[in-house]
Design an enzyme around this catalytic site. Structure first.
Site, PDB file in Angstrom:
ATOM      1  N   MET A 283       0.849  -1.193   0.000  1.00 23.57           N
ATOM      2  CA  MET A 283       0.000   0.000   0.000  1.00 23.57           C
ATOM      3  C   MET A 283       0.887   1.247   0.000  1.00 23.57           C
ATOM      4  O   MET A 283       0.435   2.328   0.397  1.00 23.57           O
ATOM      5  CB  MET A 283      -0.939  -0.015   1.210  1.00 23.57           C
ATOM      6  CG  MET A 283      -1.869  -1.230   1.177  1.00 23.57           C
ATOM      7  SD  MET A 283      -3.406  -1.003   2.105  1.00 23.57           S
ATOM      8  CE  MET A 283      -2.779  -0.742   3.727  1.00 23.57           C
TER       9      MET A 283
ATOM     10  N   HIS B  41       9.494  -3.377   3.467  1.00 23.15           N
ATOM     11  CA  HIS B  41       9.109  -3.611   2.065  1.00 23.15           C
ATOM     12  C   HIS B  41      10.335  -3.913   1.211  1.00 23.15           C
ATOM     13  O   HIS B  41      10.286  -4.747   0.310  1.00 23.15           O
ATOM     14  CB  HIS B  41       8.410  -2.374   1.487  1.00 23.15           C
ATOM     15  CG  HIS B  41       7.097  -2.055   2.128  1.00 23.15           C
ATOM     16  ND1 HIS B  41       6.922  -0.965   2.950  1.00 23.15           N
ATOM     17  CD2 HIS B  41       5.898  -2.685   2.077  1.00 23.15           C
ATOM     18  CE1 HIS B  41       5.672  -0.933   3.363  1.00 23.15           C
ATOM     19  NE2 HIS B  41       5.028  -1.957   2.857  1.00 23.15           N
TER      20      HIS B  41
ATOM     21  N   GLN C 268       5.991 -11.494   7.130  1.00 24.00           N
ATOM     22  CA  GLN C 268       5.512 -12.273   8.282  1.00 24.00           C
ATOM     23  C   GLN C 268       4.880 -11.393   9.354  1.00 24.00           C
ATOM     24  O   GLN C 268       4.126 -11.852  10.196  1.00 24.00           O
ATOM     25  CB  GLN C 268       6.686 -13.069   8.871  1.00 24.00           C
ATOM     26  CG  GLN C 268       6.336 -13.950  10.038  1.00 24.00           C
ATOM     27  CD  GLN C 268       5.288 -15.002   9.702  1.00 24.00           C
ATOM     28  OE1 GLN C 268       5.525 -15.863   8.870  1.00 24.00           O
ATOM     29  NE2 GLN C 268       4.129 -14.915  10.330  1.00 24.00           N
TER      30      GLN C 268
ATOM     31  N   ARG D 118       2.845   2.538   9.849  1.00 22.27           N
ATOM     32  CA  ARG D 118       2.165   3.306  10.901  1.00 22.27           C
ATOM     33  C   ARG D 118       3.137   3.834  11.951  1.00 22.27           C
ATOM     34  O   ARG D 118       2.768   4.708  12.731  1.00 22.27           O
ATOM     35  CB  ARG D 118       1.098   2.447  11.581  1.00 22.27           C
ATOM     36  CG  ARG D 118      -0.034   2.069  10.635  1.00 22.27           C
ATOM     37  CD  ARG D 118      -1.244   1.559  11.384  1.00 22.27           C
ATOM     38  NE  ARG D 118      -2.412   1.577  10.523  1.00 22.27           N
ATOM     39  CZ  ARG D 118      -2.890   0.520   9.865  1.00 22.27           C
ATOM     40  NH1 ARG D 118      -2.299  -0.641   9.987  1.00 22.27           N
ATOM     41  NH2 ARG D 118      -3.955   0.634   9.082  1.00 22.27           N
TER      42      ARG D 118
HETATM   43  O1  PAF Z   1      -0.130  -5.743   3.643  1.00 21.05           O
HETATM   44  C1  PAF Z   1      -0.559  -4.835   2.907  1.00 21.05           C
HETATM   45  O2  PAF Z   1       0.094  -3.827   2.664  1.00 21.05           O
HETATM   46  C2  PAF Z   1      -1.937  -4.990   2.287  1.00 21.05           C
HETATM   47  O3  PAF Z   1      -2.800  -5.659   3.140  1.00 21.05           O
HETATM   48  C3  PAF Z   1      -1.909  -5.657   0.901  1.00 21.05           C
HETATM   49  C4  PAF Z   1      -1.433  -7.108   0.995  1.00 21.05           C
HETATM   50  C5  PAF Z   1      -1.021  -4.880  -0.044  1.00 21.05           C
HETATM   51  C6  PAF Z   1      -3.324  -5.700   0.310  1.00 21.05           C
HETATM   52  O4  PAF Z   1      -3.846  -4.416   0.183  1.00 21.05           O
END
Ligand code: PAF
Length: 288
Positions: free
Chosen positions: A37, A44, A156, A195
């Site tokens: 997102m 990430h 995870q 967050r």
């Molecule tokens: O983990 C997230 O960022 C979201 O839940 C995802 C998997 C991208 C789905 O919107």
């Protein structure tokens, strides 16, 4: 900079062309999807680095999925940092970013079908956030259908999400491998999350008790699940800024809480409100 693709048709064309080109050269193109997102952080980047090991083309999707936010949740407050995200992805050598609009993903017509997460979708995060997991699974199913990746990579840290995505893929016979990457943590132990940027310094320090509690539980698990829970509570409960929502030990195969006499692998999950920010974390336990 990565190529930013905003429409489903264009994405399918670009991926189709990449597959055709590889086939003409007698090769294969393994596509790895990293759904996000946005508001990308080192957690990430760990997913993206793993994706690069697993395939030839890494496709990162950036879409703040309205369907997985409740009416009173932080959809508007959710950080949107596309320019910074693209710069971080450029440094990682990511060629394609799929960043559709909400209208592209959910057109005004024909968008009432939803994936139902089932009983596990009602527990824990699902109890605190009604509808969250149906919305999450719906967008993940759409992304898997749009991209048709060989592998999709998840973190995870969102253990219940991982469990439900794996269940959906098995239950609906989706042809994709799900790869799960360990949680990345700050020096304090706090699990990285988009967050975390909402936390004050004092809140961030207090939030470190969550991971400290989980680590203590891993040690205490050699004396059973009840001892593991007590060890975690001993570190988390004294933190005035941390309002615990749940602290549970679940079975890794069912995601339902284990009984007090459980022996074997398990997962401890925690969720708490720190200030106004909801945080979650989890660790594997070996309960003896
Ligand atoms: O983990 C997230 O960022 C979201 O839940 C995802 C998997 C991208 C789905 O919107």
């Amino acid at each position: 900079m990565p190529e930013v693709i905003g429409t489903i048709d264009e994405l399918r064309n670009r991926l189709g062309a990449a597959r055709d080109k590889a086939a003409m050269m007698g090769g294969d193109t393994r596509i790895v999807l990293v759904p996000t997102m946005g508001a990308l952080h080192d957690g990430h980047l760990a997913l993206i680095r793993r994706a690069r090991q697993l395939g030839d083309i890494v496709l990162v999707s950036i879409f703040v999925n309205p369907l997985q936010f409740g009416a009173n949740e932080d959809l508007d407050r959710y950080p949107r940092t596309l320019e910074a995200d693209l710069q971080a992805l450029a440094l990682e050598g990511v060629p394609f970013v799929f960043a559709p609009s909400a209208r592209e993903m959910y057109p005004e017509t024909n968008n009432t079908t939803r994936v139902a997460a089932g009983p596990v979708g009602l527990l824990l995060e699902g109890a605190a956030r009604p509808g969250h997991f149906d919305g999450m699974l719906t967008v993940v199913a759409k992304l898997l259908n749009i991209v048709a990746p060989d592998t999709a990579v998840f973190g995870q840290k969102d253990a219940q999400q991982v469990f439900l995505v794996q269940s959906m893929v098995a239950d609906l016979n989706v042809r994709v491998a799900i790869d799960v990457v360990p949680t990345v943590r700050e020096h304090s132990g706090l699990a990285l999350s988009s967050r975390n940027r909402n936390l004050t310094t004092a809140e961030s320090e207090a939030a470190a008790a969550l991971s400290a509690g989980l680590t203590a539980a891993q040690v205490a698990a050699s004396h059973g699940a009840t001892a593991a829970l007590a060890a975690a509570h001993a570190l988390i409960d004294p933190q005035a800024l941390v309002k615990l929502d749940y602290l549970v030990v679940v079975h890794p195969h069912t995601f339902f809480p284990v009984s007090a006499d459980h022996v074997g692998p398990a997962r401890m999950l925690v969720a708490a409100l720190v200030g106004t920010t909801r945080l979650i974390d989890n660790v594997a336990l070996d309960v003896a």
